[in-house]
Design a protein around this motif. Structure first.
Motif, PDB file in Angstrom:
ATOM      1  N   MET A   1     103.088  52.748  17.912  1.00 44.40           N
ATOM      2  CA  MET A   1     102.246  51.679  17.428  1.00 44.40           C
ATOM      3  C   MET A   1     101.793  50.786  18.570  1.00 44.40           C
ATOM      4  SD  MET A   1     100.921  50.544  14.763  1.00 44.40           S
ATOM      5  CE  MET A   1     100.185  49.093  14.106  1.00 44.40           C
ATOM      6  N   GLN A   2     102.675  50.512  19.513  1.00 46.93           N
ATOM      7  CA  GLN A   2     102.322  49.649  20.632  1.00 46.93           C
ATOM      8  C   GLN A   2     101.306  50.315  21.549  1.00 46.93           C
ATOM      9  OE1 GLN A   2     106.054  48.752  22.421  1.00 46.93           O
ATOM     10  NE2 GLN A   2     106.660  47.300  20.837  1.00 46.93           N
ATOM     11  N   ALA A   3     101.368  51.631  21.657  1.00 49.79           N
ATOM     12  CA  ALA A   3     100.409  52.344  22.498  1.00 49.79           C
ATOM     13  C   ALA A   3      98.998  52.224  21.920  1.00 49.79           C
ATOM     14  CB  ALA A   3     100.810  53.807  22.623  1.00 49.79           C
ATOM     15  N   ILE A   4      98.880  52.235  20.611  1.00 54.73           N
ATOM     16  CA  ILE A   4      97.569  52.105  19.971  1.00 54.73           C
ATOM     17  C   ILE A   4      96.988  50.722  20.247  1.00 54.73           C
ATOM     18  CG2 ILE A   4      96.404  52.038  17.738  1.00 54.73           C
ATOM     19  CD1 ILE A   4      98.365  54.174  16.799  1.00 54.73           C
ATOM     20  N   VAL A   5      97.819  49.706  20.187  1.00 53.77           N
ATOM     21  CA  VAL A   5      97.358  48.338  20.461  1.00 53.77           C
ATOM     22  C   VAL A   5      96.873  48.226  21.906  1.00 53.77           C
ATOM     23  CG1 VAL A   5      98.086  45.929  20.616  1.00 53.77           C
ATOM     24  CG2 VAL A   5      98.821  47.331  18.681  1.00 53.77           C
ATOM     25  N   VAL A   6      97.599  48.822  22.827  1.00 51.28           N
ATOM     26  CA  VAL A   6      97.209  48.784  24.237  1.00 51.28           C
ATOM     27  C   VAL A   6      95.876  49.514  24.430  1.00 51.28           C
ATOM     28  CG1 VAL A   6      97.845  49.582  26.550  1.00 51.28           C
ATOM     29  CG2 VAL A   6      99.576  48.553  25.062  1.00 51.28           C
ATOM     30  N   ILE A   7      95.714  50.656  23.786  1.00 52.61           N
ATOM     31  CA  ILE A   7      94.461  51.409  23.909  1.00 52.61           C
ATOM     32  C   ILE A   7      93.297  50.611  23.332  1.00 52.61           C
ATOM     33  CG2 ILE A   7      93.251  53.462  23.085  1.00 52.61           C
ATOM     34  CD1 ILE A   7      95.915  54.959  23.356  1.00 52.61           C
ATOM     35  N   ILE A   8      93.505  49.958  22.200  1.00 50.66           N
ATOM     36  CA  ILE A   8      92.438  49.141  21.596  1.00 50.66           C
ATOM     37  C   ILE A   8      92.071  47.974  22.502  1.00 50.66           C
ATOM     38  CG2 ILE A   8      91.937  47.593  19.666  1.00 50.66           C
ATOM     39  CD1 ILE A   8      93.437  49.556  17.869  1.00 50.66           C
ATOM     40  N   LEU A   9      93.063  47.337  23.097  1.00 46.25           N
ATOM     41  CA  LEU A   9      92.771  46.230  24.018  1.00 46.25           C
ATOM     42  C   LEU A   9      92.005  46.703  25.253  1.00 46.25           C
ATOM     43  CD1 LEU A   9      96.090  44.176  23.848  1.00 46.25           C
ATOM     44  CD2 LEU A   9      93.851  43.568  22.921  1.00 46.25           C
ATOM     45  N   ILE A  10      92.366  47.856  25.774  1.00 52.08           N
ATOM     46  CA  ILE A  10      91.646  48.401  26.932  1.00 52.08           C
ATOM     47  C   ILE A  10      90.199  48.714  26.549  1.00 52.08           C
ATOM     48  CG2 ILE A  10      91.489  50.395  28.474  1.00 52.08           C
ATOM     49  CD1 ILE A  10      94.568  50.397  28.543  1.00 52.08           C
ATOM     50  N   LEU A  11      89.991  49.322  25.373  1.00 49.77           N
ATOM     51  CA  LEU A  11      88.630  49.616  24.931  1.00 49.77           C
ATOM     52  C   LEU A  11      87.821  48.339  24.693  1.00 49.77           C
ATOM     53  CD1 LEU A  11      89.218  52.621  22.504  1.00 49.77           C
ATOM     54  CD2 LEU A  11      88.191  52.663  24.777  1.00 49.77           C
ATOM     55  N   ALA A  12      88.460  47.309  24.164  1.00 48.81           N
ATOM     56  CA  ALA A  12      87.764  46.030  23.964  1.00 48.81           C
ATOM     57  C   ALA A  12      87.365  45.427  25.301  1.00 48.81           C
ATOM     58  CB  ALA A  12      88.652  45.071  23.176  1.00 48.81           C
ATOM     59  N   LEU A  13      88.246  45.497  26.282  1.00 48.78           N
ATOM     60  CA  LEU A  13      87.934  44.986  27.619  1.00 48.78           C
ATOM     61  C   LEU A  13      86.772  45.764  28.238  1.00 48.78           C
ATOM     62  CD1 LEU A  13      88.723  43.062  29.944  1.00 48.78           C
ATOM     63  CD2 LEU A  13      90.235  44.884  30.761  1.00 48.78           C
ATOM     64  N   LEU A  14      86.785  47.075  28.094  1.00 45.19           N
ATOM     65  CA  LEU A  14      85.673  47.883  28.608  1.00 45.19           C
ATOM     66  C   LEU A  14      84.368  47.544  27.899  1.00 45.19           C
ATOM     67  CD1 LEU A  14      87.416  51.358  29.045  1.00 45.19           C
ATOM     68  CD2 LEU A  14      86.728  49.755  30.833  1.00 45.19           C
ATOM     69  N   LEU A  15      84.429  47.255  26.606  1.00 43.57           N
ATOM     70  CA  LEU A  15      83.232  46.865  25.867  1.00 43.57           C
ATOM     71  C   LEU A  15      82.680  45.530  26.359  1.00 43.57           C
ATOM     72  CD1 LEU A  15      81.279  47.493  23.553  1.00 43.57           C
ATOM     73  CD2 LEU A  15      82.840  46.267  22.039  1.00 43.57           C
ATOM     74  N   VAL A  16      83.552  44.598  26.659  1.00 45.56           N
ATOM     75  CA  VAL A  16      83.109  43.298  27.190  1.00 45.56           C
ATOM     76  C   VAL A  16      82.451  43.490  28.553  1.00 45.56           C
ATOM     77  CG1 VAL A  16      83.935  41.071  28.073  1.00 45.56           C
ATOM     78  CG2 VAL A  16      84.762  41.943  25.881  1.00 45.56           C
ATOM     79  N   ILE A  17      83.049  44.298  29.408  1.00 46.16           N
ATOM     80  CA  ILE A  17      82.463  44.567  30.730  1.00 46.16           C
ATOM     81  C   ILE A  17      81.106  45.241  30.566  1.00 46.16           C
ATOM     82  CG2 ILE A  17      82.737  45.915  32.840  1.00 46.16           C
ATOM     83  CD1 ILE A  17      85.779  45.458  32.546  1.00 46.16           C
ATOM     84  N   PHE A  18      81.017  46.214  29.654  1.00 43.76           N
ATOM     85  CA  PHE A  18      79.760  46.906  29.394  1.00 43.76           C
ATOM     86  C   PHE A  18      78.704  45.919  28.897  1.00 43.76           C
ATOM     87  CE2 PHE A  18      77.041  49.237  26.372  1.00 43.76           C
ATOM     88  CZ  PHE A  18      76.493  50.169  27.239  1.00 43.76           C
ATOM     89  N   THR A  19      79.093  45.005  28.040  1.00 45.67           N
ATOM     90  CA  THR A  19      78.160  44.003  27.506  1.00 45.67           C
ATOM     91  C   THR A  19      77.650  43.074  28.601  1.00 45.67           C
ATOM     92  OG1 THR A  19      79.338  44.065  25.411  1.00 45.67           O
ATOM     93  CG2 THR A  19      77.910  42.191  25.782  1.00 45.67           C
ATOM     94  N   LEU A  20      78.539  42.635  29.468  1.00 45.96           N
ATOM     95  CA  LEU A  20      78.123  41.726  30.544  1.00 45.96           C
ATOM     96  C   LEU A  20      77.219  42.417  31.560  1.00 45.96           C
ATOM     97  CD1 LEU A  20      81.459  39.795  31.130  1.00 45.96           C
ATOM     98  CD2 LEU A  20      79.396  38.986  29.963  1.00 45.96           C
ATOM     99  N   GLN A  21      77.423  43.695  31.800  1.00 49.13           N
ATOM    100  CA  GLN A  21      76.597  44.407  32.774  1.00 49.13           C
ATOM    101  C   GLN A  21      75.223  44.761  32.219  1.00 49.13           C
ATOM    102  OE1 GLN A  21      78.917  47.772  34.003  1.00 49.13           O
ATOM    103  NE2 GLN A  21      80.007  46.603  35.579  1.00 49.13           N
ATOM    104  N   ASN A  22      75.081  44.848  30.891  1.00 50.02           N
ATOM    105  CA  ASN A  22      73.812  45.238  30.274  1.00 50.02           C
ATOM    106  C   ASN A  22      73.266  44.105  29.403  1.00 50.02           C
ATOM    107  OD1 ASN A  22      73.632  48.108  31.128  1.00 50.02           O
ATOM    108  ND2 ASN A  22      75.592  48.186  30.066  1.00 50.02           N
TER     109      ASN A  22
END
Length: 119
Positions: A1-22
């Motif tokens: 369960m904790q691994a899923i939370v970590v993966i979701i947080l990493i994907l959210a961070l990547l989405l924020v970076i993607f949003t700021l770059q575009n």
């Protein structure tokens, strides 16, 4: 369960970076409509979501059909196992532990006491 939370947080961070770059604004022309000053990231994410939904609507009926066929095969297999057990329940013969595996009985009753290997 904790691994899923970590993966979701990493994907959210990547989405924020993607949003700021575009973050630039673009103009979209769709047939007769013109959408001015649309954020590029919203357009890209919308296209990604629409592609996912179209693929899902295309494959879900096939997936449901395969699941239904799988359940039917499981049910059919269990019925066949039950029939097989009923048919072979009476056919089973008791196993004789003294019998030879090849099915040929070897007699050891040499009356003269001589054996082949002369023990």
């Amino acid at each position: 369960m904790q691994a899923i939370v970590v993966i979701i947080l990493i994907l959210a961070l990547l989405l924020v970076i993607f949003t700021l770059q575009n973050a630039m604004d673009i103009t979209i022309n769709v047939f007769f409509w013109e959408i001015k000053d649309a954020p590029l990231v919203i357009v890209l994410l919308t296209c990604l979501l629409l592609g996912y939904l179209i693929a899902s609507f295309y494959f879900f009926p096939k997936l449901w059909k395969l699941k239904r066929e799988y359940k039917q095969m499981i049910k059919f297999n269990s019925e066949l196992k039950e029939l097989h057990e009923l048919n072979h329940k009476n056919d089973r013969k008791p196993v004789d532990d003294n019998s030879d595996p090849e099915g040929i009985e070897l007699d050891d009753d040499d009356n003269d006491g001589s054996t082949f290997f002369k023990d």
